[in-house]
Each structure stands twice: as C-alpha cells, then as structure tokens.
Design a protein around this motif. Structure first.
Motif, short mmCIF file in Angstrom:
data_model
loop_
_atom_site.label_atom_id
_atom_site.label_comp_id
_atom_site.label_asym_id
_atom_site.label_seq_id
_atom_site.Cartn_x
_atom_site.Cartn_y
_atom_site.Cartn_z
N ASP A 327 -9.15 8.36 -8.46
CA ASP A 327 -8.08 8.10 -9.44
C ASP A 327 -8.29 8.93 -10.70
O ASP A 327 -7.35 9.51 -11.25
N GLU A 328 -9.54 8.98 -11.16
CA GLU A 328 -9.84 9.72 -12.39
C GLU A 328 -9.57 11.21 -12.21
O GLU A 328 -9.04 11.87 -13.10
N ALA A 329 -9.93 11.73 -11.03
CA ALA A 329 -9.71 13.17 -10.74
C ALA A 329 -8.21 13.49 -10.75
O ALA A 329 -7.78 14.50 -11.32
N ILE A 330 -7.41 12.61 -10.14
CA ILE A 330 -5.97 12.84 -10.06
C ILE A 330 -5.33 12.72 -11.45
O ILE A 330 -4.50 13.55 -11.85
N ARG A 331 -5.77 11.71 -12.20
CA ARG A 331 -5.25 11.53 -13.57
C ARG A 331 -5.56 12.74 -14.45
O ARG A 331 -4.73 13.20 -15.23
N ALA A 332 -6.78 13.28 -14.29
CA ALA A 332 -7.20 14.43 -15.11
C ALA A 332 -6.33 15.65 -14.80
O ALA A 332 -5.98 16.42 -15.71
N SER A 333 -5.97 15.84 -13.53
CA SER A 333 -5.09 16.95 -13.16
C SER A 333 -3.74 16.81 -13.85
O SER A 333 -3.22 17.77 -14.44
N ALA A 334 -3.17 15.63 -13.77
CA ALA A 334 -1.85 15.38 -14.34
C ALA A 334 -1.88 15.56 -15.86
O ALA A 334 -0.99 16.21 -16.43
N GLN A 335 -2.92 15.01 -16.50
CA GLN A 335 -3.02 15.12 -17.95
C GLN A 335 -3.13 16.60 -18.37
O GLN A 335 -2.53 17.03 -19.35
N SER A 336 -3.89 17.37 -17.58
CA SER A 336 -4.03 18.81 -17.83
C SER A 336 -2.70 19.54 -17.74
O SER A 336 -2.40 20.40 -18.56
#
Length: 346
Positions: A327-336
């Motif tokens: 979840d954290e990896a996916i969220r970080a992509s989107a935030q980027s």
C-alpha cells in the motif's frame, strides 16, 4: 565518522542504467552510504539532469561520475568498470507493449548483461549484482508462492517476450559466472512502485497514472507482487556486500495484489481521484477474445485469475531485508505523480 562505520569513499560502484527508476534510487542510497558512484549512460548529455535527481546532499556530486556505454555495443564497458569494486547492473529494456520481433527485447537483455559481466570479470571486480525479475521465476511449472528455486520456462506458452528476455538474460549470467568464477548475486523484484526522483516514469508507474487519469474504466483480473523501489535498491546494496549473497538469487517483492486491489488502495488514499479510478473488472473471456489483436491482452492472457504470489523469506532471512507495505509503495507512486504535476488536478 562515527566509530564502527566503514569509509567507502575509495570504493567505486558502477551502476548501469543510472538514469532509470531503480538505478537512480540505488545510486542515491550508495551515495548516502558514502560510496563513490559511477553511472553508465547512453548519452553524456543526460548526465546533468540525472545528477540533479540523484544527489540528495550538496556533497554527493563530488562522489558521482558518469561514463558513456550502451548495452548494444562493446564500446565503453572496459572503461566503465576500471577501478570499480562492485557492479550493479540494472539496465535492461522494459517495454510498454510487445515488440514485433521478440529478439528486439531478448538480445539486448542477454547480450547486454554478458557485455557488462565480461568487462567486470576482466577488471577483477569483487562482485556483480544483477537485476532480474520475478518474471524469471513465476512462469514455469512452479506453484505459488514462488521462490528462488522456481524458473520461468522460456519455451512455455506463458513466456511473453519480456518474461523470456529476463529469464534468458539471468540464465546466461549464471552460466557465465559458473564458467569464469565471477562472484554474482541476483535480485528478482516484483512490480516496482514508489517515489519518482524526476518527471520521467516507466511502465509500472505508468499503470498508476493510467488508473488515476481515468484511462482505465475496468481492469483485467491480473495480479502481481508489489515492492517499493527504495526497498529494491536496499536489497541490491545488501546483496553487494553480504558474504553469503555470493551465488544466490533473491526475490525482492511483497504482497500480491490484483489490479482492482491497487485501484482500491488509490481510491482510499486519494478520494479526489476515486471517480476516475477503475470500478470493475474486464471479464476474462473478453481479454481472451482480444488477445489475437491486442499485444497488451496477449501479455496477460495466460495469467488471468492466476495467483502469482512470491515468497521473499530468503532475502528477509539472509539479507535482513525488511520491505515497506505494498500500500505504501502504491501511495508513494501516486503522490509522486501529483507532486511532479503528471496528473491533472482532481
């Protein structure tokens, strides 16, 4: 320097594909650990932009240098590895679609890996760490959760050109190491998400962007094991120096998620984008019907409804590797994507 820390400044690490998503993060972490980093690039004109993205501290630029070398040519590789203690080879073609001829993918991946390994062997480097993929473990006769003992069958019907290229390149690397005594370790990541270092993104982050920009109304029933780029970089660096990593392959991937689960993580974390996100699944029969005409459908047609989960127990046990959550990896992509202005404001 605090006591017990190692002075790595004299230790040069060659990172191939330093301009890529993973290569950039590996270089950034190596610099933070005090190593000198040499990056291979296809064009020297790219160096300024790459350096800006990688250097987190003002002094990092003193420890970063570049060399021109292309996977498709012998030129430059001997110069690239001269004086290096380690080589981390991340560069490999990763396509958005299927090439007309699969050899367009297989040859640069396999021949490129061998070019780098030969040069590393000639230069007497301490160890090479090669980036492979779970594409080289998950598509043979094994069963989930897949481990390092499993291999993709390059002759099987499930072997897309990309899976084949990763498998044949890794096999060729192991054969070369066995023949020459080169010290080799291999990392097999899952699908790599996480924060971008700059505005360019590859196929995996492109998937998040497609979902969030409303381009995918529905997603296929296809799933993959997810990992954060920062953790894949960390696994490479651990494997580079760990005495027991020699001659080993390590799966670096976390939780298995269906594409609809990824969309759900995004909808929960970025509610403003929820209306754009895929709301259902494409029926399997439709993907099968499209496969003869659509390269994208052909890439996943044999993996619909298939559990492709993996076990990273070996990396956790041997390298003390602790990855972030999917979840954290996916969220970080989107935030980027949002931070870099790559998504329309919701």
């Amino acid at each position: 320097m605090h006591s017990g820390s190692v002075d790595n400044r004299e230790t040069i690490v060659l990172v191939t594909g330093i301009g890529g998503f993973l290569g950039g993060h590996i270089a950034r972490q190596l610099l933070a650990k005090g190593y000198a980093v040499r990056g291979s690039v296809r064009r020297m004109s790219d160096c300024g932009g790459i350096a800006k993205q990688i250097c987190a501290a003002p002094t990092d630029s003193h420890s970063l240098s570049f060399v021109e070398a292309d996977l498709c040519s012998d030129m430059g590789w001997d110069a690239a590895v001269t004086g290096c203690s380690y080589v981390i080879h991340t560069a490999s073609p990763f396509p958005a679609g299927l090439p007309k001829d699969e050899n367009e993918l297989i040859q640069p991946a396999r021949d490129g890996a061998l070019r780098v390994l030969r040069a590393a062997h000639r230069a007497g480097v301490t160890r090479v760490v090669l980036t492979s993929s779970i594409a080289a473990t998950n598509h043979g006769s094994g069963k989930a959760p897949y481990t390092e003992d499993n291999w993709t069958d390059p002759t099987g019907k499930r072997a897309t050109p990309y899976y084949k290229s990763k498998t044949l390149a890794e096999r060729a690397a192991w054969a070369f190491a066995a023949e020459t005594g080169l010290d080799l370790a291999v990392i097999n990541p899952g699908i790599i998400f996480g924060p971008l270092l700059g505005p360019n993104y590859g196929t995996s982050i492109g998937l998040v962007r497609q979902m969030m920009s409303g381009k995918l109304k529905r997603v296929p029933r296809f799933g993959i094991a997810v990992v954060d780029v920062r953790d894949v970089a960390d696994a490479h660096i651990r494997a580079m120096t760990h005495p027991d990593a020699s001659g080993q392959r390590f799966i670096a991937a976390g939780q298995f998620l269906w594409m609809r689960d990824m969309a759900a993580v995004l909808a929960q974390s970025f509610p403003n984008y929820a209306p754009a996100l895929p709301s259902g699944e494409v029926p399997n029969w439709m993907i099968k019907a499209m496969a003869p005409f659509s390269a994208r459908s052909r890439m996943i047609v044999h993996e619909l409804d298939v559990d492709l989960s993996v076990s990273a127990a070996k990396a956790q046990r041997m390298l003390d590797w602790q990855p972030r959550s999917a979840d954290e990896a996916i969220r970080a992509s989107a935030q980027s994507l949002i931070d870099h202005g790559l998504l329309a404001a919701s």
